[in-house]
Design a protein around this motif. Sequence first.
Motif, mmCIF file in Angstrom:
data_model
loop_
_atom_site.group_PDB
_atom_site.id
_atom_site.type_symbol
_atom_site.label_atom_id
_atom_site.label_comp_id
_atom_site.label_asym_id
_atom_site.label_seq_id
_atom_site.Cartn_x
_atom_site.Cartn_y
_atom_site.Cartn_z
ATOM 1 N N HIS A 137 -3.212 4.036 1.374
ATOM 2 C CA HIS A 137 -4.064 3.177 2.188
ATOM 3 C C HIS A 137 -4.721 4.022 3.271
ATOM 4 C CE1 HIS A 137 -0.827 -0.078 1.177
ATOM 5 N NE2 HIS A 137 -1.594 0.212 0.140
ATOM 6 N N GLU A 238 -9.396 -1.276 6.396
ATOM 7 C CA GLU A 238 -8.346 -0.615 5.616
ATOM 8 C C GLU A 238 -8.672 -0.687 4.130
ATOM 9 O OE1 GLU A 238 -3.495 -0.922 4.786
ATOM 10 O OE2 GLU A 238 -4.555 -2.503 5.890
ATOM 11 N N ARG A 240 -7.294 -0.325 0.549
ATOM 12 C CA ARG A 240 -5.989 -0.385 -0.095
ATOM 13 C C ARG A 240 -6.100 -0.312 -1.618
ATOM 14 N NH1 ARG A 240 -2.038 -2.836 2.751
ATOM 15 N NH2 ARG A 240 -1.344 -3.919 0.880
#
Length: 378
Positions: A137, A238, A240
């Motif tokens: 991540h 973020e 991911r």
Amino acid sequence: MHIPFTPSEGSSLGVEWELQLVDPRTRELTSGAVEILEDIRPPDADEHPKAKHELLQSTIEVITGVCGTVAEAHADLAETVRVVSRAAEHQGLALMCAGTHPISNWATQDISPKPRYQQLVAHLQWLARRLQIFGVHVHVGVRSPDKAIPIVNALTAYVPHFLALSASSPFWVGHDTGLASSRSKVFESLPTAGLPYQLSGWDQFESYMETLVSSQTIESVREVWWDIRPHPDFGTVELRICDGLPTLDEVAVIAALAQCLVQRLDDDLDRGHTPQSSHDWVVRENKWRAARYGLDAEIIMDDHGTVVPARQALFDLADELMPVARRLSCADELAGIDRILAIGASYQRQRAIAEASGGDLTKVVDSLLEEMATGLTA
């Protein structure tokens, strides 16, 4: 529901890397996180600041602090991995990473004693129990919530780029799945995982969260496991979507790509240009193509069905972002895309080892252990 957003200074960087604990004799995933994390815990702290429990006791997640450059994040991770690796050796274990473990069965794995993970399994049952998957991540800082949602929307167009480049999970419980990334398909089965919704702005994100929290579907944004999501507490976007990567070299490449893309989209917003986002049906198809075919996928580029080979799309994107990479001091890391394209993504390297060994997947585990220790080959 008001969700405060902690602004970041520029395109700061944070990386999380989920590592597998493996018995080098049996090549199987093996519990050891409790003992290792206790061994490296500072005497005046509840836990190590940069090494954490994950769902399985055969997993440790290492994280960076807030970094300014990819090189800083690389050095930060390398130091934590060194500490964890030394403690793992004391337990007779070794570290490696890939989106899935080639041979271990999820049904044999011990769940972390952390209450959060025990509650997760109690709630999601089989969906959580089979999460024997590992990812990378990347957090990139943005300066305001008004930028976070447009950037998340626009980044969905690059889901196939990140997934094809990082794909490392062709095997599942001893069998070739036929996919480049089986991890991405396992993970998106969770009710709040998968591709993000295309939201109009921060206010709609707050409305979405209010519905889920008020209905007791989730407790916080931490349980919204989108492939790309805003992280209000950290002031980041973020990413991911990526499979677990076997080497720090590849982690650095992905981090550079993420930082450069977010910075460019941030710059576009500063100039008054709302970044263009793709239609949901195009994004969904592109994610499937990257999961299935990896670097051999053909990415849909527009509503007319124009396609471009993933390799060419990655080559073009790296070239396009190079001026941004120079500004961010990560040109060398971004250029690593060419290196991965030349030697193959992890799923390709794993399959080559399996084929050369007559299908012996323990040799694939050995190759992943070696890559973790030595980095990418020339």
